[in-house]
Design a protein around this motif. Structure first.
Motif, PDB file in Angstrom:
ATOM      1  N   CYS A   1       4.108  -4.677   2.763  1.00 22.12           N
ATOM      2  CA  CYS A   1       4.683  -3.417   3.235  1.00 22.12           C
ATOM      3  C   CYS A   1       3.733  -2.263   2.959  1.00 22.12           C
ATOM      4  O   CYS A   1       2.823  -2.349   2.127  1.00 22.12           O
ATOM      5  CB  CYS A   1       6.035  -3.139   2.583  1.00 22.12           C
ATOM      6  SG  CYS A   1       5.962  -2.886   0.796  1.00 22.12           S
ATOM      7  N   ILE A   2       3.977  -1.192   3.686  1.00 21.44           N
ATOM      8  CA  ILE A   2       3.288   0.082   3.508  1.00 21.44           C
ATOM      9  C   ILE A   2       4.356   1.143   3.313  1.00 21.44           C
ATOM     10  O   ILE A   2       5.343   1.184   4.064  1.00 21.44           O
ATOM     11  CB  ILE A   2       2.423   0.425   4.731  1.00 21.44           C
ATOM     12  CG1 ILE A   2       1.319  -0.620   4.932  1.00 21.44           C
ATOM     13  CG2 ILE A   2       1.823   1.829   4.601  1.00 21.44           C
ATOM     14  CD1 ILE A   2       0.628  -0.524   6.278  1.00 21.44           C
ATOM     15  N   VAL A   3       4.186   1.988   2.317  1.00 26.43           N
ATOM     16  CA  VAL A   3       5.077   3.129   2.113  1.00 26.43           C
ATOM     17  C   VAL A   3       4.227   4.386   2.076  1.00 26.43           C
ATOM     18  O   VAL A   3       3.325   4.509   1.234  1.00 26.43           O
ATOM     19  CB  VAL A   3       5.904   3.007   0.818  1.00 26.43           C
ATOM     20  CG1 VAL A   3       6.885   4.179   0.718  1.00 26.43           C
ATOM     21  CG2 VAL A   3       6.652   1.680   0.756  1.00 26.43           C
ATOM     22  N   ASN A   4       4.498   5.293   2.981  1.00 24.60           N
ATOM     23  CA  ASN A   4       3.758   6.553   3.062  1.00 24.60           C
ATOM     24  C   ASN A   4       4.576   7.682   2.457  1.00 24.60           C
ATOM     25  O   ASN A   4       5.811   7.693   2.560  1.00 24.60           O
ATOM     26  CB  ASN A   4       3.442   6.882   4.527  1.00 24.60           C
ATOM     27  CG  ASN A   4       2.591   5.818   5.186  1.00 24.60           C
ATOM     28  OD1 ASN A   4       1.680   5.282   4.565  1.00 24.60           O
ATOM     29  ND2 ASN A   4       2.892   5.515   6.438  1.00 24.60           N
ATOM     30  N   THR A   5       3.903   8.646   1.865  1.00 24.16           N
ATOM     31  CA  THR A   5       4.579   9.856   1.405  1.00 24.16           C
ATOM     32  C   THR A   5       4.399  10.932   2.457  1.00 24.16           C
ATOM     33  O   THR A   5       3.309  11.489   2.621  1.00 24.16           O
ATOM     34  CB  THR A   5       4.025  10.345   0.058  1.00 24.16           C
ATOM     35  OG1 THR A   5       4.209   9.333  -0.931  1.00 24.16           O
ATOM     36  CG2 THR A   5       4.761  11.603  -0.388  1.00 24.16           C
ATOM     37  N   SER A   6       5.482  11.191   3.198  1.00 22.77           N
ATOM     38  CA  SER A   6       5.509  12.320   4.108  1.00 22.77           C
ATOM     39  C   SER A   6       6.154  13.488   3.359  1.00 22.77           C
ATOM     40  O   SER A   6       5.879  13.690   2.168  1.00 22.77           O
ATOM     41  CB  SER A   6       6.266  11.963   5.388  1.00 22.77           C
ATOM     42  OG  SER A   6       6.235  13.059   6.290  1.00 22.77           O
ATOM     43  N   SER A   7       7.029  14.217   4.004  1.00 18.63           N
ATOM     44  CA  SER A   7       7.644  15.396   3.394  1.00 18.63           C
ATOM     45  C   SER A   7       8.722  15.901   4.341  1.00 18.63           C
ATOM     46  O   SER A   7       8.682  15.623   5.551  1.00 18.63           O
ATOM     47  CB  SER A   7       6.581  16.489   3.189  1.00 18.63           C
ATOM     48  OG  SER A   7       7.164  17.727   2.834  1.00 18.63           O
TER      49      SER A   7
ATOM     50  N   ASN B   1      -7.316   5.617   6.982  1.00 14.25           N
ATOM     51  CA  ASN B   1      -8.403   4.882   6.343  1.00 14.25           C
ATOM     52  C   ASN B   1      -7.897   3.744   5.466  1.00 14.25           C
ATOM     53  O   ASN B   1      -8.441   2.630   5.488  1.00 14.25           O
ATOM     54  CB  ASN B   1      -9.260   5.830   5.505  1.00 14.25           C
ATOM     55  CG  ASN B   1     -10.057   6.801   6.349  1.00 14.25           C
ATOM     56  OD1 ASN B   1     -10.366   6.537   7.500  1.00 14.25           O
ATOM     57  ND2 ASN B   1     -10.392   7.948   5.771  1.00 14.25           N
ATOM     58  N   CYS B   2      -6.852   4.022   4.680  1.00 19.36           N
ATOM     59  CA  CYS B   2      -6.351   2.991   3.769  1.00 19.36           C
ATOM     60  C   CYS B   2      -5.643   1.867   4.518  1.00 19.36           C
ATOM     61  O   CYS B   2      -5.793   0.694   4.161  1.00 19.36           O
ATOM     62  CB  CYS B   2      -5.422   3.619   2.730  1.00 19.36           C
ATOM     63  SG  CYS B   2      -6.295   4.618   1.497  1.00 19.36           S
ATOM     64  N   VAL B   3      -4.873   2.217   5.541  1.00 18.01           N
ATOM     65  CA  VAL B   3      -4.218   1.169   6.329  1.00 18.01           C
ATOM     66  C   VAL B   3      -5.265   0.298   7.017  1.00 18.01           C
ATOM     67  O   VAL B   3      -5.171  -0.936   7.020  1.00 18.01           O
ATOM     68  CB  VAL B   3      -3.249   1.783   7.348  1.00 18.01           C
ATOM     69  CG1 VAL B   3      -2.761   0.734   8.344  1.00 18.01           C
ATOM     70  CG2 VAL B   3      -2.054   2.411   6.634  1.00 18.01           C
TER      71      VAL B   3
ATOM     72  N   LEU C   1       0.860  -1.182   0.000  1.00 21.97           N
ATOM     73  CA  LEU C   1       0.000   0.000   0.000  1.00 21.97           C
ATOM     74  C   LEU C   1       0.893   1.228   0.000  1.00 21.97           C
ATOM     75  O   LEU C   1       1.707   1.412   0.914  1.00 21.97           O
ATOM     76  CB  LEU C   1      -0.895   0.005   1.233  1.00 21.97           C
ATOM     77  CG  LEU C   1      -1.683   1.282   1.525  1.00 21.97           C
ATOM     78  CD1 LEU C   1      -2.689   1.567   0.416  1.00 21.97           C
ATOM     79  CD2 LEU C   1      -2.393   1.176   2.879  1.00 21.97           C
ATOM     80  N   VAL C   2       0.766   2.051  -1.032  1.00 21.09           N
ATOM     81  CA  VAL C   2       1.518   3.307  -1.115  1.00 21.09           C
ATOM     82  C   VAL C   2       0.535   4.443  -0.857  1.00 21.09           C
ATOM     83  O   VAL C   2      -0.302   4.768  -1.703  1.00 21.09           O
ATOM     84  CB  VAL C   2       2.206   3.483  -2.484  1.00 21.09           C
ATOM     85  CG1 VAL C   2       2.954   4.816  -2.534  1.00 21.09           C
ATOM     86  CG2 VAL C   2       3.160   2.327  -2.756  1.00 21.09           C
ATOM     87  N   ASN C   3       0.643   5.037   0.316  1.00 20.00           N
ATOM     88  CA  ASN C   3      -0.227   6.157   0.699  1.00 20.00           C
ATOM     89  C   ASN C   3       0.418   7.462   0.255  1.00 20.00           C
ATOM     90  O   ASN C   3       1.245   8.040   0.958  1.00 20.00           O
ATOM     91  CB  ASN C   3      -0.436   6.158   2.214  1.00 20.00           C
ATOM     92  CG  ASN C   3      -1.310   5.032   2.688  1.00 20.00           C
ATOM     93  OD1 ASN C   3      -2.434   4.865   2.215  1.00 20.00           O
ATOM     94  ND2 ASN C   3      -0.802   4.237   3.621  1.00 20.00           N
ATOM     95  N   ASN C   4       0.016   7.913  -0.923  1.00 22.70           N
ATOM     96  CA  ASN C   4       0.640   9.096  -1.508  1.00 22.70           C
ATOM     97  C   ASN C   4      -0.313  10.275  -1.651  1.00 22.70           C
ATOM     98  O   ASN C   4       0.141  11.401  -1.876  1.00 22.70           O
ATOM     99  CB  ASN C   4       1.209   8.724  -2.884  1.00 22.70           C
ATOM    100  CG  ASN C   4       1.749   9.922  -3.624  1.00 22.70           C
ATOM    101  OD1 ASN C   4       2.794  10.475  -3.282  1.00 22.70           O
ATOM    102  ND2 ASN C   4       1.033  10.352  -4.654  1.00 22.70           N
ATOM    103  N   ALA C   5      -1.611  10.068  -1.508  1.00 25.09           N
ATOM    104  CA  ALA C   5      -2.574  11.154  -1.704  1.00 25.09           C
ATOM    105  C   ALA C   5      -2.307  12.287  -0.720  1.00 25.09           C
ATOM    106  O   ALA C   5      -2.075  12.046   0.470  1.00 25.09           O
ATOM    107  CB  ALA C   5      -3.992  10.633  -1.528  1.00 25.09           C
TER     108      ALA C   5
END
Length: 251
Positions: free
Chosen positions: A130-136, A114-116, A81-85
């Motif tokens: 795995c999960i990869v999140n887009t932080s900053s 929500n996605c996780v 799951l790539v949480n990029n939004a």
């Protein structure tokens, strides 16, 4: 082994580049975003097989549930799951509206939640999940006039660390923390020549990132090569965060 990834915010920028990179690496990819036309355009550049478009708003739990359901129905499981939004709306304290503050928190941080939550039952079934999140970099320190965005991305960074503790050893959780990247979100900034000059002076590499450069790091974090990398919020910033903030003494 067939690998399937959901990528949110896949209609442009880092998300679109990540979808392309994952497809090149042989993944099934499920593209998500709020604008169907953009998602279809990205999907049209990918191999016809192994691609699914599921439009929706990940700040809404029902949309996140539907996204996971359709991904699993299409490909039989879920590996990553790539949480990029994400969105960014500026404003100093007293200027930023409650609506804009809440929108950033609901999409940037709430979308991850929500996605996780929706994806966990399927990720727990997968090998190498795995999960990869887009932080900053804005989730690692503060910016002038961006405190709402900073709050939302700071939440993403610390959610990443905490989830990595809770979900190990079965599911790895990491994040990327880009600095200035050439996307639709930064289009207004890119048009400001003076601002771009200041960025170039602060980033040791002398420029911002291209979306594909961030996507390649996301692909690494999702890969078997990163199988012992967990709980990392990895700056992809050309060396920006290497500085302690003082000016260049040699300039």
């Amino acid at each position: 082994m067939t690998r399937t990834a959901i990528i949110t915010g896949a209609g442009s920028g880092i998300g679109a580049a990540t979808a392309k990179r994952f497809a090149e690496d042989g993944w099934n990819v499920v593209l998500n975003g709020r604008t169907r036309d953009k998602l279809d355009a990205v999907a049209g550049e990918l191999p016809e097989m192994g691609v699914r478009v599921v439009d929706g708003d990940v700040s809404k739990p029902d949309d996140a549930e539907r996204l996971v359901t359709e991904a699993v129905e299409s490909f039989g499981g879920l590996t990553c799951l790539v949480n990029n939004a994400g969105i960014a709306r500026g404003g100093a304290p007293g200027d930023l509206s409650l609506e804009d503050f809440n929108a950033q928190m609901n999409i940037n941080a709430g979308g991850v939640f929500n996605c996780v939550t929706a994806a966990l039952p399927e990720l727990k079934k997968a090998d190498g999940a795995c999960i990869v999140n887009t932080s900053s970099v804005s989730g690692l320190g503060g910016d002038w006039t961006m405190f709402g965005y900073n709050a939302s991305k700071g939440a993403v960074s610390n959610m990443t660390r905490a989830m990595a503790l809770d979900l190990a050893p079965d599911i790895r959780v990491n994040a990327v923390a880009p600095s200035l990247t050439d996307t639709e979100m930064t289009a207004g900034m890119q048009d400001d020549t003076d601002l771009m000059t200041r960025f170039a002076e602060r980033i040791p590499m002398g420029r911002g990132a291209q979306p594909a450069e961030v996507a390649s790091v996301i692909a690494f974090l999702a890969s078997h090569d990163a199988r012992f990398v967990n709980g990392v919020v990895l700056p992809v910033d050309g060396g920006l965060s290497a500085s302690n903030g003082q000016p260049n003494f040699a300039a």
